[in-house]
Write a protein that holds these residues in place. Structure first.
Motif, PDB file in Angstrom:
ATOM      1  N   GLN A   1      35.008  38.237  48.125  1.00  0.00           N
ATOM      2  CA  GLN A   1      35.219  39.348  48.637  1.00  0.00           C
ATOM      3  C   GLN A   1      36.529  39.965  48.551  1.00  0.00           C
ATOM      4  OE1 GLN A   1      32.082  39.820  50.143  1.00  0.00           O
ATOM      5  NE2 GLN A   1      33.304  42.175  50.809  1.00  0.00           N
ATOM      6  N   TRP A   2      36.421  41.305  47.875  1.00  0.00           N
ATOM      7  CA  TRP A   2      37.850  41.335  47.430  1.00  0.00           C
ATOM      8  C   TRP A   2      38.086  42.248  48.730  1.00  0.00           C
ATOM      9  CZ3 TRP A   2      41.185  41.082  43.452  1.00  0.00           C
ATOM     10  CH2 TRP A   2      41.894  41.878  43.417  1.00  0.00           C
ATOM     11  N   ASP A   3      37.802  43.528  48.877  1.00  0.00           N
ATOM     12  CA  ASP A   3      37.943  44.042  50.091  1.00  0.00           C
ATOM     13  C   ASP A   3      36.219  44.688  51.128  1.00  0.00           C
ATOM     14  OD1 ASP A   3      39.092  46.064  52.311  1.00  0.00           O
ATOM     15  OD2 ASP A   3      39.503  47.253  49.916  1.00  0.00           O
ATOM     16  N   ASN A   4      36.796  45.172  52.250  1.00  0.00           N
ATOM     17  CA  ASN A   4      35.322  45.021  53.290  1.00  0.00           C
ATOM     18  C   ASN A   4      34.605  45.904  51.915  1.00  0.00           C
ATOM     19  OD1 ASN A   4      36.699  44.299  54.913  1.00  0.00           O
ATOM     20  ND2 ASN A   4      36.598  46.332  56.107  1.00  0.00           N
ATOM     21  N   HIS A   5      34.253  46.668  51.596  1.00  0.00           N
ATOM     22  CA  HIS A   5      33.212  47.131  50.383  1.00  0.00           C
ATOM     23  C   HIS A   5      33.297  47.040  49.150  1.00  0.00           C
ATOM     24  CE1 HIS A   5      32.424  48.895  53.940  1.00  0.00           C
ATOM     25  NE2 HIS A   5      33.216  49.353  54.161  1.00  0.00           N
ATOM     26  N   GLU A   6      34.031  46.147  48.605  1.00  0.00           N
ATOM     27  CA  GLU A   6      34.306  45.445  47.404  1.00  0.00           C
ATOM     28  C   GLU A   6      33.883  44.098  47.486  1.00  0.00           C
ATOM     29  OE1 GLU A   6      37.380  49.470  46.547  1.00  0.00           O
ATOM     30  OE2 GLU A   6      38.038  46.780  46.320  1.00  0.00           O
TER      31      GLU A   6
ATOM     32  N   CYS B   1      26.176  46.392  43.234  1.00  0.00           N
ATOM     33  CA  CYS B   1      27.425  47.350  42.904  1.00  0.00           C
ATOM     34  C   CYS B   1      27.161  48.245  41.772  1.00  0.00           C
ATOM     35  CB  CYS B   1      28.054  45.827  42.382  1.00  0.00           C
ATOM     36  SG  CYS B   1      27.926  44.705  43.676  1.00  0.00           S
TER      37      CYS B   1
ATOM     38  N   GLU C   1      32.187  47.942  43.406  1.00  0.00           N
ATOM     39  CA  GLU C   1      31.684  48.543  45.109  1.00  0.00           C
ATOM     40  C   GLU C   1      30.639  48.083  44.765  1.00  0.00           C
ATOM     41  OE1 GLU C   1      30.737  53.059  47.136  1.00  0.00           O
ATOM     42  OE2 GLU C   1      31.445  52.498  44.255  1.00  0.00           O
TER      43      GLU C   1
END
Length: 187
Positions: A37-42, A117, A135
């Motif tokens: 997981q990179w970010d909440n939506h990435e 994605c 994303e």
């Protein structure tokens, strides 16, 4: 404690199946473990030089399925065989393929959960690969794998993790506690 030096031993490592289309619209899949997981939506995936890497240059969109105990043999197969060398790779996997409704990529319906994605950024591109930041456009989950609250039930999925220490796969287990809650007992 015994010392092992520098190793790529972050645990657990997911077993992800990256789905793409080639230049002729033919579905392809590869097994990838170096991701997170990179970010909440990435999400972020470390990509070497593969047919999938070439496919991503063409389309910029892909799917990510989570491998299970039931899909393990075919998931390992798509990780060790390149579609460049075996044009029948996907047929040999035995997976059912449908087109994603949200991105230009295949969905393999044999998996309980799939992320659709779109590449947002590539980092450290070189002849040997790159890092992809993508994303999450949508998440699909087979209704057989939903919990009573209507959300995906990870325990039902029989997900596997890559064991980089012994080069194997381990099936994930059962619920062990409640995040952001159980630790309150020590306050």
């Amino acid at each position: 404690m015994k010392s092992f030096g520098k190793k790529a031993w972050i645990l657990p490592q997911p077993v992800l199946i990256i789905g793409t289309y080639d230049e002729n619209g033919k579905p392809n899949a590869m097994n990838a473990a170096w991701a997170g997981q990179w970010d909440n939506h990435e999400i972020m995936i470390s990509m070497g030089k593969h047919q999938t890497t070439e496919n991503l240059k063409l389309k910029g969109e892909f799917t990510v399925a989570f491998a299970t105990a039931e899909t393990m043999v075919a998931a390992d197969f798509v990780g060790i065989v390149s579609q460049k060398n075996d044009p029948d790779k996907m047929a040999k996997s035995g997976w059912t393929v449908v087109a994603s409704e949200n991105v230009n990529a295949p969905v393999f319906t044999d998996f309980p959960m799939t992320m659709e994605c779109r590449i947002k950024e590539k980092q450290k591109e070189s002849a040997s690969g790159c890092y992809i930041i993508a994303e999450i456009v949508n998440i699909l989950c087979d209704e057989n794998y939903l919990a009573e609250d209507g959300k995906p039930d990870v325990e039902k999925m029989n997900l596997i993790t890559f064991d980089p220490i012994h080069m194997g796969y381990i099936q994930l287990g059962k619920h062990a506690g409640n995040a952001f809650s159980d630790g309150k007992a020590l306050k």
